[in-house]
Design a protein around this motif. Structure first.
Motif, mmCIF file in Angstrom:
data_model
loop_
_atom_site.group_PDB
_atom_site.id
_atom_site.type_symbol
_atom_site.label_atom_id
_atom_site.label_comp_id
_atom_site.label_asym_id
_atom_site.label_seq_id
_atom_site.Cartn_x
_atom_site.Cartn_y
_atom_site.Cartn_z
ATOM 1 N N GLU A 61 -70.947 48.769 -12.363
ATOM 2 C CA GLU A 61 -70.163 49.453 -12.969
ATOM 3 C C GLU A 61 -69.825 50.118 -11.387
ATOM 4 O O GLU A 61 -68.947 50.928 -11.039
ATOM 5 C CB GLU A 61 -70.865 50.726 -13.947
ATOM 6 C CG GLU A 61 -70.751 50.920 -15.622
ATOM 7 C CD GLU A 61 -69.682 50.227 -15.716
ATOM 8 O OE1 GLU A 61 -68.333 51.208 -15.623
ATOM 9 O OE2 GLU A 61 -69.352 49.508 -16.893
ATOM 10 N N LEU A 62 -70.883 50.734 -10.946
ATOM 11 C CA LEU A 62 -70.490 50.739 -9.307
ATOM 12 C C LEU A 62 -69.694 50.300 -8.533
ATOM 13 O O LEU A 62 -68.324 50.629 -7.911
ATOM 14 C CB LEU A 62 -71.944 50.766 -8.536
ATOM 15 C CG LEU A 62 -72.537 51.918 -8.924
ATOM 16 C CD1 LEU A 62 -73.977 51.946 -7.879
ATOM 17 C CD2 LEU A 62 -71.950 53.353 -8.195
ATOM 18 N N VAL A 63 -69.449 48.642 -9.206
ATOM 19 C CA VAL A 63 -67.991 47.515 -8.634
ATOM 20 C C VAL A 63 -66.935 48.320 -8.928
ATOM 21 O O VAL A 63 -66.427 48.348 -7.999
ATOM 22 C CB VAL A 63 -69.145 46.256 -8.992
ATOM 23 C CG1 VAL A 63 -67.233 45.506 -8.545
ATOM 24 C CG2 VAL A 63 -69.706 46.388 -7.750
ATOM 25 N N ARG A 64 -66.799 48.848 -10.279
ATOM 26 C CA ARG A 64 -65.711 49.154 -11.164
ATOM 27 C C ARG A 64 -65.288 50.092 -10.170
ATOM 28 O O ARG A 64 -63.803 50.582 -9.659
ATOM 29 C CB ARG A 64 -66.021 49.287 -12.261
ATOM 30 C CG ARG A 64 -66.039 47.700 -13.037
ATOM 31 C CD ARG A 64 -65.538 48.561 -14.482
ATOM 32 N NE ARG A 64 -65.458 47.293 -15.952
ATOM 33 C CZ ARG A 64 -65.565 47.436 -16.608
ATOM 34 N NH1 ARG A 64 -66.318 48.867 -17.219
ATOM 35 N NH2 ARG A 64 -65.526 47.076 -17.486
ATOM 36 N N LYS A 65 -66.217 51.264 -9.708
ATOM 37 C CA LYS A 65 -65.982 52.710 -9.051
ATOM 38 C C LYS A 65 -65.438 51.923 -8.047
ATOM 39 O O LYS A 65 -64.448 53.287 -7.681
ATOM 40 C CB LYS A 65 -67.166 53.548 -9.316
ATOM 41 C CG LYS A 65 -67.955 53.805 -10.754
ATOM 42 C CD LYS A 65 -66.946 54.336 -11.439
ATOM 43 C CE LYS A 65 -67.581 54.642 -12.895
ATOM 44 N NZ LYS A 65 -66.704 55.477 -13.802
#
Length: 172
Positions: A8-12
């Protein structure tokens, strides 16, 4: 859960919510909310902030480790090769690096996306040099994995090493 949080952090990062390796509170809260939805938990944003601090420490420690003289990082099978005597010195300097003595950083590629590409990533450990001409570095690669060190490698890494490199060395 951690892999979901990292993903999810990579998506952000892809959406532009994280700039210069500094996750903002809304990005962390969004990642925590995604973990809560997927796993049915009720984690608060404080847990996300502490996880980001821990992930940054992992990123900094692994980056420090692979940039040390005498350390060889082979990215594709994700193997860190270090002399046993050097491990003792490394563990005294940075006890957190002990985690990488028997295993590598599984989320290294994602951590580089989240916190930014290291400014001083080792050139001698790049994919181009190791994989462009395997015969060029044949003796160097064979010598780097001593028989007594093979026990610290995971079986999947050993299988990969044998499939990729052994046929090259037999034909040479």
């Amino acid at each position: 859960m951690e892999r979901c949080f990292i993903r999810e952090l990579v998506r952000k990062v892809e959406f532009g919510c994280i700039e210069n390796g500094q996750p903002n509170p809304s990005a962390i809260e969004g990642a925590v909310n995604a973990v809560n939805v997927v796993f049915g938990t009720r984690l608060c944003p404080d847990v996300g902030r502490s996880r980001v601090i821990h992930l940054r420490k992992r990123y900094n420690t692994f980056n420090w480790l692979i940039n040390r003289p005498g350390v060889r990082w082979i990215p594709r099978p994700k193997i860190v090769l270090i002399n046993e005597a050097l491990w003792d010195v490394i563990e005294r300097e940075n006890p957190f690096a002990r985690a990488y003595r028997w295993d590598t950083e599984p989320a290294w590629d994602e951590l580089k996306i989240i916190f930014g590409q290291p400014k001083n990533e080792p050139i001698h450990n790049s994919d181009d040099e190791v994989y462009a001409d395997p015969l060029k570095n044949r003796d160097e690669i064979v010598d780097e994995i001593p028989p007594d060190h093979r026990g610290s490698l995971r079986s999947a890494d050993l299988e990969y090493f044998e499939v990729v490199f052994k046929p090259i060395f037999r034909n040479a």
